[in-house]
Design a protein around this motif. Structure first.
Motif, PDB file in Angstrom:
ATOM      1  N   GLY A  70     -17.738 -12.252 -32.505  1.00  0.00           N
ATOM      2  CA  GLY A  70     -18.653 -13.389 -32.519  1.00  0.00           C
ATOM      3  C   GLY A  70     -18.083 -14.668 -33.105  1.00  0.00           C
ATOM      4  N   MET A  71     -16.751 -14.753 -33.199  1.00  0.00           N
ATOM      5  CA  MET A  71     -16.155 -16.023 -33.666  1.00  0.00           C
ATOM      6  C   MET A  71     -16.263 -17.070 -32.564  1.00  0.00           C
ATOM      7  SD  MET A  71     -12.547 -14.804 -35.313  1.00  0.00           S
ATOM      8  CE  MET A  71     -12.191 -13.687 -33.968  1.00  0.00           C
ATOM      9  N   LEU A  72     -16.644 -18.279 -32.939  1.00  0.00           N
ATOM     10  CA  LEU A  72     -16.601 -19.396 -31.986  1.00  0.00           C
ATOM     11  C   LEU A  72     -15.299 -20.154 -32.285  1.00  0.00           C
ATOM     12  CD1 LEU A  72     -20.346 -20.527 -32.140  1.00  0.00           C
ATOM     13  CD2 LEU A  72     -19.309 -18.671 -30.820  1.00  0.00           C
ATOM     14  N   VAL A 104      -4.652 -10.613 -36.537  1.00  0.00           N
ATOM     15  CA  VAL A 104      -5.869  -9.947 -37.041  1.00  0.00           C
ATOM     16  C   VAL A 104      -6.891 -10.990 -37.471  1.00  0.00           C
ATOM     17  CG1 VAL A 104      -5.154  -9.809 -39.486  1.00  0.00           C
ATOM     18  CG2 VAL A 104      -6.577  -7.985 -38.527  1.00  0.00           C
ATOM     19  N   TYR A 105      -8.170 -10.572 -37.471  1.00  0.00           N
ATOM     20  CA  TYR A 105      -9.203 -11.434 -38.061  1.00  0.00           C
ATOM     21  C   TYR A 105     -10.151 -10.594 -38.910  1.00  0.00           C
ATOM     22  CZ  TYR A 105     -11.310  -9.969 -33.588  1.00  0.00           C
ATOM     23  OH  TYR A 105     -11.731  -9.239 -32.501  1.00  0.00           O
ATOM     24  N   ILE A 106     -10.696 -11.262 -39.924  1.00  0.00           N
ATOM     25  CA  ILE A 106     -11.700 -10.635 -40.794  1.00  0.00           C
ATOM     26  C   ILE A 106     -12.933 -11.536 -40.704  1.00  0.00           C
ATOM     27  CG2 ILE A 106     -12.255  -9.915 -43.147  1.00  0.00           C
ATOM     28  CD1 ILE A 106      -9.143 -10.048 -43.681  1.00  0.00           C
ATOM     29  N   GLY A 132     -10.657  -6.980 -36.766  1.00  0.00           N
ATOM     30  CA  GLY A 132     -10.242  -6.721 -35.393  1.00  0.00           C
ATOM     31  C   GLY A 132      -9.002  -7.505 -35.054  1.00  0.00           C
ATOM     32  N   ALA A 133      -8.496  -7.305 -33.950  1.00  0.00           N
ATOM     33  CA  ALA A 133      -8.785  -6.272 -32.983  1.00  0.00           C
ATOM     34  C   ALA A 133      -7.465  -5.966 -32.270  1.00  0.00           C
ATOM     35  CB  ALA A 133      -9.821  -6.735 -31.968  1.00  0.00           C
ATOM     36  N   THR A 134      -7.370  -4.755 -31.754  1.00  0.00           N
ATOM     37  CA  THR A 134      -6.189  -4.421 -30.949  1.00  0.00           C
ATOM     38  C   THR A 134      -6.299  -5.122 -29.592  1.00  0.00           C
ATOM     39  OG1 THR A 134      -7.222  -2.481 -29.967  1.00  0.00           O
ATOM     40  CG2 THR A 134      -5.995  -2.140 -32.038  1.00  0.00           C
ATOM     41  N   LEU A 183     -14.075  -3.993 -23.978  1.00  0.00           N
ATOM     42  CA  LEU A 183     -13.145  -4.339 -22.893  1.00  0.00           C
ATOM     43  C   LEU A 183     -13.286  -5.816 -22.551  1.00  0.00           C
ATOM     44  CD1 LEU A 183     -13.778  -1.168 -20.711  1.00  0.00           C
ATOM     45  CD2 LEU A 183     -11.813  -1.613 -22.197  1.00  0.00           C
ATOM     46  N   ARG A 184     -12.236  -6.580 -22.868  1.00  0.00           N
ATOM     47  CA  ARG A 184     -12.225  -8.010 -22.530  1.00  0.00           C
ATOM     48  C   ARG A 184     -11.780  -8.178 -21.082  1.00  0.00           C
ATOM     49  NH1 ARG A 184      -8.662  -6.973 -26.827  1.00  0.00           N
ATOM     50  NH2 ARG A 184      -9.323  -7.719 -28.881  1.00  0.00           N
ATOM     51  N   PRO A 185     -12.349  -9.143 -20.374  1.00  0.00           N
ATOM     52  CA  PRO A 185     -11.853  -9.422 -19.009  1.00  0.00           C
ATOM     53  C   PRO A 185     -10.672 -10.393 -19.078  1.00  0.00           C
ATOM     54  CG  PRO A 185     -13.858 -10.664 -19.446  1.00  0.00           C
ATOM     55  CD  PRO A 185     -13.531  -9.944 -20.724  1.00  0.00           C
ATOM     56  N   TYR A 218     -11.734 -13.400 -21.354  1.00  0.00           N
ATOM     57  CA  TYR A 218     -10.771 -12.728 -22.235  1.00  0.00           C
ATOM     58  C   TYR A 218     -11.291 -12.658 -23.678  1.00  0.00           C
ATOM     59  CZ  TYR A 218      -6.165 -11.327 -24.027  1.00  0.00           C
ATOM     60  OH  TYR A 218      -5.120 -10.670 -24.624  1.00  0.00           O
ATOM     61  N   ARG A 219     -10.698 -13.400 -24.624  1.00  0.00           N
ATOM     62  CA  ARG A 219     -11.060 -13.236 -26.036  1.00  0.00           C
ATOM     63  C   ARG A 219     -12.095 -14.266 -26.486  1.00  0.00           C
ATOM     64  NH1 ARG A 219      -5.994 -11.222 -29.555  1.00  0.00           N
ATOM     65  NH2 ARG A 219      -7.777 -10.432 -30.704  1.00  0.00           N
ATOM     66  N   ASN A 220     -12.642 -15.045 -25.543  1.00  0.00           N
ATOM     67  CA  ASN A 220     -13.511 -16.160 -25.943  1.00  0.00           C
ATOM     68  C   ASN A 220     -14.834 -16.193 -25.185  1.00  0.00           C
ATOM     69  OD1 ASN A 220     -11.910 -17.873 -27.960  1.00  0.00           O
ATOM     70  ND2 ASN A 220     -10.405 -17.483 -26.354  1.00  0.00           N
TER      71      ASN A 220
HETATM   72  N1  GLY Z   1     -12.768 -12.376 -29.608  1.00  0.00           N
HETATM   73  C1  GLY Z   1     -11.759 -11.752 -30.365  1.00  0.00           C
HETATM   74  C2  GLY Z   1     -11.054 -10.683 -29.685  1.00  0.00           C
HETATM   75  O1  GLY Z   1     -10.980 -10.659 -28.490  1.00  0.00           O
HETATM   76  O2  GLY Z   1     -10.526  -9.818 -30.322  1.00  0.00           O
END
Ligand code: GLY
Length: 356
Positions: free
Chosen positions: A57-59, A220-222, A237-239, A283-285, A309-311
């Motif tokens: 949920g990071m913007l 990594v993020y916390i 996260g995250a792998t 699962l990110r696209p 993807y990650r956003n």
């Molecule tokens: N939104 C962060 C990640 O894809 O891990």
């Protein structure tokens, strides 16, 4: 040319169909509904049950490791978020608070920078958005599959496996990591979107650490939860894994994430001080260039809004604006040429090579 209407008043029938009831699909549906369209959302599983609720949920608008082409879309989306959340609250009566208002970004040279960014809890956003959608005339068909999509004079005819046919002006594929599978099944086309697994853990915050901001490096993020049912915990996260649709969680990978987090904040090293609450994988696209695919296919009345993807959490409100603008025949307020459906192929807008 507008596929919604040839006049300034939007034509309420036939439908616009959105495929996928994740955050992107439902944000598009709500935006189209608010512009006067009759919208049907078709979801092969349950709403908001995949990446939309697996995400931290990071913007992350200003993440220096994001592709620069994302910056304007991300900024538009971050600007739009308060309006998006207000609209959800107005409809559902449920307020979704921001959890954090700053990110400490760790750079490769050891320096840190402080970014004015928000995060929210997607597991608070999801029920609020679903409740909001359910107060509207948006028709949400869960556990529903499409058999065929055929061109028609009004746009497309969408035949469900139940044999019901929905006459629609347009269809928007917003099925996240499943977008390629859905489109290949309907048209036999290879679409360059593939799943990228992310494993994540949530731990109790160490007693000595009153964490109020996100801490993030390239690895990594916390993400602390400061409000709501998860307050007093933090996500680590995250792998990023290319393992198809597998969502297995491995203890050794969680240990690796915890070790990376401890490099930023040593308090997270000990499982006694920061005990595990839960773990999962989503699962990110992903596309080959890690940019989303936004826009019209060469097939009449067909659009793609996927590959975030990650956003995806960040970019949902802006994606909804862009897609609704395209359907209305307006130029989107940000340049989306980097996100063109045709960029991976010379053979046509959506006949694009599978991800490597
Ligand atoms: N939104 C962060 C990640 O894809 O891990």
């Amino acid at each position: 040319m507008s596929v919604l209407s040839s006049s300034s008043n939007l034509d309420l029938a036939p439908d616009i169909v959105v495929v996928g009831a994740g955050l992107i699909g439902l944000a598009i549906a709500l935006e189209l509904h608010d512009r006067g369209a009759a919208v049907t959302v078709i979801e092969h599983g349950r709403s908001l049950s995949e990446a939309s609720t697996a995400a931290a949920g990071m913007l992350a608008v200003e993440d220096p490791y994001n592709r620069p082409e994302l910056r304007l879309l991300s900024r538009l989306s971050a600007e739009r978020y308060p309006t998006f959340l207000r609209r959800i609250e107005e409809l559902s009566g449920i307020a979704v608070p921001f959890q954090t208002e700053a990110t400490v970004q760790y750079l490769a040279d050891g320096a840190t920078m402080r970014l004015a960014e928000h995060s929210l809890d997607p597991r608070q956003l999801a029920p609020a958005l679903l409740a909001a959608v359910k107060t509207t005339s948006i028709r949400l068909l869960e556990e529903t599959r499409i058999a065929t999509v055929e061109e028609a004079t009004h746009g497309v005819d969408i035949r469900l496996t139940s044999a019901v046919v929905i006459a629609s002006r347009a269809i928007i594929y917003a099925a996240g990591a499943w977008t390629a599978e859905v489109m290949a099944g309907l048209h036999g086309d290879a679409v360059a979107i593939a799943p990228r697994k992310g494993q994540m853990l949530r731990v109790r915050l160490p007693a000595a650490l009153a964490l109020r901001e996100v801490h993030r490096s390239e690895q990594v993020y916390i993400v602390p939860r400061t409000r709501g049912p998860q307050a007093g915990t933090a996500l680590i996260g995250a792998t990023v894994e290319d393992t198809g649709f597998d969502t297995t969680v491995r203890t050794e990978d969680l240990g690796g994430l915890r070790a990376l987090a401890a490099e930023l904040l040593p308090e997270f090293e000990s499982e006694t001080d920061a005990p595990l609450v839960e773990s999962w994988a989503g699962l990110r696209p992903a596309t080959p260039d890690f940019l989303p695919i936004l826009g019209a296919c060469t097939r009449t009345g067909q659009f793609i809004a996927s590959g975030h993807y990650r956003n995806g959490i960040l970019q949902a409100p802006a994606t909804a604006l862009v897609i609704a603008d395209l359907l209305e025949g307006k130029a989107p307020t940000v340049d989306i040429s980097a996100f063109s459906p045709g960029r991976f192929s010379s053979r046509g807008e959506h006949r694009i090579r599978p991800i490597q």
